[in-house]
Scaffold this active site. Structure first.
Site, mmCIF file in Angstrom:
data_model
loop_
_atom_site.group_PDB
_atom_site.id
_atom_site.type_symbol
_atom_site.label_atom_id
_atom_site.label_comp_id
_atom_site.label_asym_id
_atom_site.label_seq_id
_atom_site.Cartn_x
_atom_site.Cartn_y
_atom_site.Cartn_z
ATOM 1 N N HIS A 57 2.398 -7.578 5.022
ATOM 2 C CA HIS A 57 2.194 -6.690 6.017
ATOM 3 C C HIS A 57 2.345 -5.245 5.232
ATOM 4 O O HIS A 57 1.486 -4.281 5.746
ATOM 5 C CB HIS A 57 3.375 -6.615 6.857
ATOM 6 C CG HIS A 57 3.168 -6.078 8.132
ATOM 7 N ND1 HIS A 57 1.994 -5.914 8.991
ATOM 8 C CD2 HIS A 57 3.975 -4.720 8.657
ATOM 9 C CE1 HIS A 57 2.138 -4.923 10.037
ATOM 10 N NE2 HIS A 57 3.468 -4.375 9.950
ATOM 11 N N CYS B 299 0.816 -3.963 15.831
ATOM 12 C CA CYS B 299 -0.079 -4.425 14.898
ATOM 13 C C CYS B 299 -0.172 -5.629 14.399
ATOM 14 O O CYS B 299 -0.442 -6.158 13.193
ATOM 15 C CB CYS B 299 1.116 -3.376 13.608
ATOM 16 S SG CYS B 299 1.029 -1.734 13.996
ATOM 17 N N HIS C 76 -2.954 1.614 7.282
ATOM 18 C CA HIS C 76 -2.530 0.725 8.351
ATOM 19 C C HIS C 76 -3.647 0.487 9.667
ATOM 20 O O HIS C 76 -3.507 1.538 10.358
ATOM 21 C CB HIS C 76 -1.087 1.019 8.566
ATOM 22 C CG HIS C 76 -0.218 0.117 9.615
ATOM 23 N ND1 HIS C 76 -1.007 -1.131 10.123
ATOM 24 C CD2 HIS C 76 0.817 0.088 10.255
ATOM 25 C CE1 HIS C 76 -0.200 -1.673 10.613
ATOM 26 N NE2 HIS C 76 1.006 -1.143 10.916
#
Length: 383
Positions: A272, A138, A309
């Site tokens: 994040h 990620c 996400h």
């Protein structure tokens, strides 16, 4: 030190196609719950995702999203064929073209490599300066932008087309279901009742170039400068962040030092913020350690609450958001949390409307499995 300018941006996500369309939606966030994946093979309790519009084509779905964003970015930057021919490409992706290897087995179908996103983007653009694919989960898009900036600073390239892309992966979503890390309602960063994340598809690409090259070719006014990048790895656990957050803080402080920017000059953070229980608390505490008492009034823009996400594309989509915030001088309103914000996450999430950007820098965070952490600092134009 060589200035790394952002002269073009492109984006596609669950909000639609185009960076301008994305900005309009950020400024008036809709109620956009995730959808069920249109995949009969997604036999899992919560097959939820924010789908992005992908153009038709023979390439894998992630590559098609990347091509949409890359074509927009180079057009926005005004890169002609001659300048594209001398440019390099760096793309981050966690799963690559997962659809090419997750499909049903067919002995008559030849194997297809999954991690061809960067090379296919380079071929489409006619970029002859090399193609690199970064795949550290990620944080891949954020690391890709850091690598691209280093290439320009070192003189290895004058122009780098860089970003990240990610599309639906049955395996990835199935694994998150097995870990019980999918929220049944939405991606709810910093919400007191959050229980996991929700994936989203997307791609973001930025055209980075040295200030000298941009000046020589008469480039458009830059959105911002990619001024600093900080990397770290805590190697604490396969999936969980280190609860002490030391390496997350290190990534942020190194990015500030690389940019030559004091913490006081940061006017917004794109965190994040995945919506997982531990991640949001650790990041909130790390932000508090870096920004001190300013954290209570430092605006955060929680992008994943709107688009989900996007894994390997997350850092790049965060960077496009930061570039637009600096270009427009405005922090968009967050998806409302109201009184439901977790008291263990005492961050400032403006929700009532846009706020003026009070600072010359914006920070972007991207943290990944295995403790791969990256922070970027973007700097606004000199008036």
């Amino acid at each position: 030190m060589t200035q790394v300018l952002i002269t073009g941006v492109g984006a596609v996500s669950g909000l639609g196609t185009g960076a301008e369309a994305m900005w309009r939606t950020l400024c008036a966030p809709p109620d956009s719950p995730p959808q069920r994946a249109p995949d009969p093979g997604a036999r899992m309790p919560l097959p939820l995702i924010h789908l992005a519009p992908a153009e038709e084509g023979p390439e894998g779905r992630t590559t098609r999203l990347a091509l949409t964003a890359a074509r927009e970015a180079v057009a926005d930057a005004g890169l002609d064929a001659a300048h594209r021919a001398r440019s390099a490409v760096v793309m981050g992706t966690g799963g690559g073209n997962a659809d090419l290897w997750e499909r049903p087995l067919d002995p008559g179908r030849t194997d297809a490599p999954a991690f061809t996103v960067a090379s296919l983007v380079a071929a489409d653009l006619g970029a002859g300066g090399g193609a690199t694919c970064v795949s550290n989960a990620c944080s891949a898009g954020g690391f890709g932008l850091g690598i691209a900036a280093d290439m320009i600073r070192s003189g290895e390239a004058d122009v780098v087309v860089a970003g990240g892309a990610e599309a639906y992966s049955r395996v990835a979503l199935g694994c998150f279901n097995r870990m019980r890390a999918v929220d049944p309602y939405a991606c709810r960063p910093f919400h007191r009742d959050r229980v996991g994340t929700v994936f989203g598809e997307g791609a973001a690409v930025l055209v980075l170039e040295s200030a000298g090259h941009a000046r020589r070719r008469g480039a458009r006014r830059p959105y911002a400068t990619l001024a600093g990048c900080g990397w770290s790895c805590d190697a604490h656990h396969l999936t969980a962040p280190d609860p002490d957050g030391v390496q997350i803080r290190r990534a942020m402080t190194e990015a500030l030092a690389d940019a030559g920017a004091p913490a006081e000059s940061v006017g917004c953070v794109v965190p994040h913020g995945t919506g997982t229980r531990l991640n949001d608390v650790v990041e909130s505490e790390a932000l508090g350690a870096v920004f001190g008492e300013r954290l209570a009034r430092l605006p955060l823009y929680s992008l994943k609450a709107l688009i989900g996400h996007t894994a390997g594309a997350a850092g790049a989509l965060g960077a496009v958001t930061a570039a637009l915030v600096l270009d427009r001088g405005t922090v968009p309103p967050n998806v409302p949390l109201g009184a439901d914000q977790d008291p263990k996450c005492p961050v400032h999430l403006p929700q009532d409307g846009p706020e003026p950007l009070m600072g010359r820098h914006v920070m972007v965070n991207a943290f990944a499995f295995g403790g791969n952490n990256v922070s970027l600092v973007l700097e606004g134009r000199t008036p």
